[in-house]
Motif scaffolding. Structure first.
Motif, PDB file in Angstrom:
ATOM      1  N   MET A   6       0.847  -1.184   0.000  1.00 54.72           N
ATOM      2  CA  MET A   6       0.000   0.000   0.000  1.00 54.72           C
ATOM      3  C   MET A   6       0.890   1.244   0.000  1.00 54.72           C
ATOM      4  N   TYR A   7       0.575   2.157  -0.864  1.00 53.82           N
ATOM      5  CA  TYR A   7       1.325   3.396  -1.004  1.00 53.82           C
ATOM      6  C   TYR A   7       0.766   4.409  -0.012  1.00 53.82           C
ATOM      7  N   VAL A   8       1.617   4.898   0.878  1.00 48.83           N
ATOM      8  CA  VAL A   8       1.180   5.844   1.906  1.00 48.83           C
ATOM      9  C   VAL A   8       1.207   7.254   1.331  1.00 48.83           C
ATOM     10  N   LEU A   9       0.069   7.939   1.425  1.00 49.95           N
ATOM     11  CA  LEU A   9      -0.020   9.309   0.938  1.00 49.95           C
ATOM     12  C   LEU A   9       0.372  10.276   2.038  1.00 49.95           C
ATOM     13  N   LEU A  10       1.022  11.362   1.650  1.00 53.38           N
ATOM     14  CA  LEU A  10       1.400  12.392   2.610  1.00 53.38           C
ATOM     15  C   LEU A  10       0.155  13.127   3.086  1.00 53.38           C
ATOM     16  N   SER A  11       0.296  13.874   4.181  1.00 55.95           N
ATOM     17  CA  SER A  11      -0.891  14.420   4.857  1.00 55.95           C
ATOM     18  C   SER A  11      -1.504  15.649   4.186  1.00 55.95           C
ATOM     19  N   LYS A  12      -0.704  16.516   3.593  1.00 63.52           N
ATOM     20  CA  LYS A  12      -1.219  17.789   3.074  1.00 63.52           C
ATOM     21  C   LYS A  12      -1.596  17.668   1.599  1.00 63.52           C
ATOM     22  N   GLN A  13      -2.823  18.080   1.297  1.00 64.27           N
ATOM     23  CA  GLN A  13      -3.302  18.042  -0.078  1.00 64.27           C
ATOM     24  C   GLN A  13      -3.559  19.469  -0.563  1.00 64.27           C
ATOM     25  N   LEU A  14      -3.434  19.681  -1.849  1.00 59.53           N
ATOM     26  CA  LEU A  14      -3.643  21.004  -2.428  1.00 59.53           C
ATOM     27  C   LEU A  14      -5.123  21.360  -2.372  1.00 59.53           C
ATOM     28  N   PRO A  15      -5.448  22.667  -2.428  1.00 62.69           N
ATOM     29  CA  PRO A  15      -6.864  23.058  -2.465  1.00 62.69           C
ATOM     30  C   PRO A  15      -7.547  22.543  -3.736  1.00 62.69           C
ATOM     31  N   LEU A  16      -8.841  22.305  -3.652  1.00 65.65           N
ATOM     32  CA  LEU A  16      -9.588  21.779  -4.805  1.00 65.65           C
ATOM     33  C   LEU A  16      -9.539  22.716  -6.012  1.00 65.65           C
ATOM     34  N   ARG A  17      -9.369  24.020  -5.750  1.00 62.62           N
ATOM     35  CA  ARG A  17      -9.373  25.002  -6.835  1.00 62.62           C
ATOM     36  C   ARG A  17      -8.218  24.795  -7.811  1.00 62.62           C
ATOM     37  N   ILE A  18      -7.196  24.052  -7.420  1.00 65.25           N
ATOM     38  CA  ILE A  18      -6.061  23.808  -8.316  1.00 65.25           C
ATOM     39  C   ILE A  18      -6.501  23.017  -9.553  1.00 65.25           C
ATOM     40  N   LYS A  19      -7.576  22.230  -9.419  1.00 64.80           N
ATOM     41  CA  LYS A  19      -8.076  21.484 -10.584  1.00 64.80           C
ATOM     42  C   LYS A  19      -8.516  22.433 -11.692  1.00 64.80           C
ATOM     43  N   ARG A  20      -9.171  23.552 -11.318  1.00 63.92           N
ATOM     44  CA  ARG A  20      -9.586  24.537 -12.329  1.00 63.92           C
ATOM     45  C   ARG A  20      -8.375  25.159 -13.014  1.00 63.92           C
ATOM     46  N   VAL A  21      -7.323  25.429 -12.238  1.00 64.62           N
ATOM     47  CA  VAL A  21      -6.099  26.000 -12.805  1.00 64.62           C
ATOM     48  C   VAL A  21      -5.490  25.021 -13.807  1.00 64.62           C
ATOM     49  N   TRP A  22      -5.411  23.760 -13.446  1.00 63.43           N
ATOM     50  CA  TRP A  22      -4.855  22.754 -14.352  1.00 63.43           C
ATOM     51  C   TRP A  22      -5.695  22.644 -15.624  1.00 63.43           C
ATOM     52  N   ARG A  23      -7.048  22.655 -15.485  1.00 58.44           N
ATOM     53  CA  ARG A  23      -7.915  22.575 -16.675  1.00 58.44           C
ATOM     54  C   ARG A  23      -7.683  23.775 -17.595  1.00 58.44           C
ATOM     55  N   LYS A  24      -7.656  24.968 -17.034  1.00 58.67           N
ATOM     56  CA  LYS A  24      -7.441  26.176 -17.838  1.00 58.67           C
ATOM     57  C   LYS A  24      -6.084  26.122 -18.533  1.00 58.67           C
ATOM     58  N   THR A  25      -5.071  25.667 -17.828  1.00 55.12           N
ATOM     59  CA  THR A  25      -3.734  25.572 -18.416  1.00 55.12           C
ATOM     60  C   THR A  25      -3.734  24.594 -19.590  1.00 55.12           C
ATOM     61  N   ILE A  26      -4.413  23.475 -19.436  1.00 49.99           N
ATOM     62  CA  ILE A  26      -4.489  22.484 -20.528  1.00 49.99           C
ATOM     63  C   ILE A  26      -5.216  23.084 -21.728  1.00 49.99           C
ATOM     64  N   PHE A  27      -6.336  23.793 -21.502  1.00 45.98           N
ATOM     65  CA  PHE A  27      -7.084  24.384 -22.619  1.00 45.98           C
ATOM     66  C   PHE A  27      -6.267  25.455 -23.333  1.00 45.98           C
ATOM     67  N   VAL A  28      -5.582  26.293 -22.589  1.00 47.00           N
ATOM     68  CA  VAL A  28      -4.781  27.349 -23.212  1.00 47.00           C
ATOM     69  C   VAL A  28      -3.627  26.746 -24.007  1.00 47.00           C
TER      70      VAL A  28
END
Length: 162
Positions: free
Chosen positions: A1-23
């Motif tokens: 089992m792969y142990v994930l680290l405790s801190k996750q990025l805010p959900l809003r980063i998904k919108r940034v990634w989508r916009k970057t891909i579209f541009v």
């Protein structure tokens, strides 16, 4: 089992990634269409260029679709964690990696905020060591400042111990 680290990025980063891909996709497609017009204007346009253009557009669209589909996985596995001894970064969904950077190896920290990050009130933290630069893609501004201050305080303590 792969142990994930405790801190996750805010959900809003998904919108940034989508916009970057579209541009990025839009810029590449405009480049291919522009090249087609220029080749046609110079009378170099033939079936080979048509095949190359269609192949290029197809590869770009496949890459875009796969990148958009993988955003939830990218979000799940992009994490970080800080301890008194090191700063850990985790990334990758097929080939997962976790990098531990000793606190006493950190030289300086930068913050960056492009237009998409600014729109979402996020900021990128870049942590420099002598060998390379690590980055945390998008943190809330307050969280980034708090993390930066925490790292600076830990670096000062680590440098005093040497």
């Amino acid at each position: 089992m792969y142990v994930l680290l405790s801190k996750q990025l805010p959900l809003r980063i998904k919108r940034v990634w989508r916009k970057t891909i579209f541009v990025t996709t839009s810029i590449l497609l405009v480049g291919i269409v522009s090249c087609g017009f220029i080749l046609n204007w110079l009378d170099f346009w033939n079936n080979y260029w048509l095949i190359a253009s269609v192949s290029g557009v197809s590869l770009i669209m496949i890459h875009t679709i796969i990148s958009l589909i993988l955003i939830p996985y990218r979000y799940t596995f992009n994490r970080y964690e800080i301890t008194n001894e090191d700063l850990a970064f985790q990334k990758g969904y097929f080939f997962r990696s976790t990098t531990f950077v000793p606190i006493n190896r950190i030289q300086h920290i930068e913050t960056e905020q492009g237009p998409f990050l600014r729109k979402e009130n996020l900021i990128e933290l870049r942590i420099h060591t002598a060998a390379t630069t690590h980055h945390i893609a998008g943190l809330d501004i307050e969280e980034a400042q708090e993390l930066r201050n925490q790292i600076i305080a830990l670096v000062k303590v680590a440098k005093e111990d040497v």
